[in-house]
Design a protein around this motif. Structure first.
Motif, mmCIF file in Angstrom:
data_model
loop_
_atom_site.group_PDB
_atom_site.id
_atom_site.type_symbol
_atom_site.label_atom_id
_atom_site.label_comp_id
_atom_site.label_asym_id
_atom_site.label_seq_id
_atom_site.Cartn_x
_atom_site.Cartn_y
_atom_site.Cartn_z
ATOM 1 N N TRP A 182 0.847 -1.183 0.000
ATOM 2 C CA TRP A 182 0.000 0.000 0.000
ATOM 3 C C TRP A 182 0.884 1.234 0.000
ATOM 4 N N SER A 183 0.274 2.371 -0.325
ATOM 5 C CA SER A 183 0.996 3.637 -0.324
ATOM 6 C C SER A 183 0.003 4.775 -0.089
ATOM 7 N N PRO A 184 0.396 5.771 0.723
ATOM 8 C CA PRO A 184 -0.456 6.948 0.833
ATOM 9 C C PRO A 184 -0.519 7.652 -0.519
ATOM 10 N N ILE A 185 -1.621 8.309 -0.789
ATOM 11 C CA ILE A 185 -1.745 9.067 -2.027
ATOM 12 C C ILE A 185 -1.132 10.436 -1.805
ATOM 13 N N ASN A 186 -0.216 10.806 -2.677
ATOM 14 C CA ASN A 186 0.487 12.076 -2.574
ATOM 15 C C ASN A 186 0.335 12.796 -3.905
ATOM 16 N N LEU A 187 -0.643 13.680 -3.978
ATOM 17 C CA LEU A 187 -0.909 14.403 -5.215
ATOM 18 C C LEU A 187 0.003 15.622 -5.323
ATOM 19 N N PRO A 188 0.294 16.090 -6.526
ATOM 20 C CA PRO A 188 1.100 17.297 -6.676
ATOM 21 C C PRO A 188 0.505 18.453 -5.899
ATOM 22 N N GLY A 189 1.348 19.167 -5.200
ATOM 23 C CA GLY A 189 0.899 20.308 -4.401
ATOM 24 C C GLY A 189 0.557 19.946 -2.978
#
Length: 71
Positions: free
Chosen positions: A59-66
């Motif tokens: 799994w991975s946390p979601i890290n969106l641009p900004g």
């Protein structure tokens, strides 16, 4: 780059009811970690449809641009 974390089904460190990327090593989707509805422990549920997601290995946390932190 996605920093995948090996899934430990007994870990309580995963933030619940928050969308994460999950994978079984072949495919990925967005799911939320939560208390199992069928018994003890935790499970992943599809973020939009709500069905149980089986076979999660990473799994991975979601890290969106900004949304990067400066810590």
């Amino acid at each position: 780059m996605i920093n995948w974390i090996e899934y430990d089904p007994h870990s309580r460190d995963i933030e619940s009811h928050v969308p994460h990327l999950v994978s079984n090593g072949e495919r990925f989707m967005v799911a939320e970690h939560q208390k199992s509805l069928d018994g003890d422990g935790y499970e992943w549920r599809h973020a939009n449809a709500g069905y149980k997601v089986s076979g999660v290995t990473h799994w991975s946390p979601i890290n969106l641009p900004g949304e990067e932190t400066t810590e």
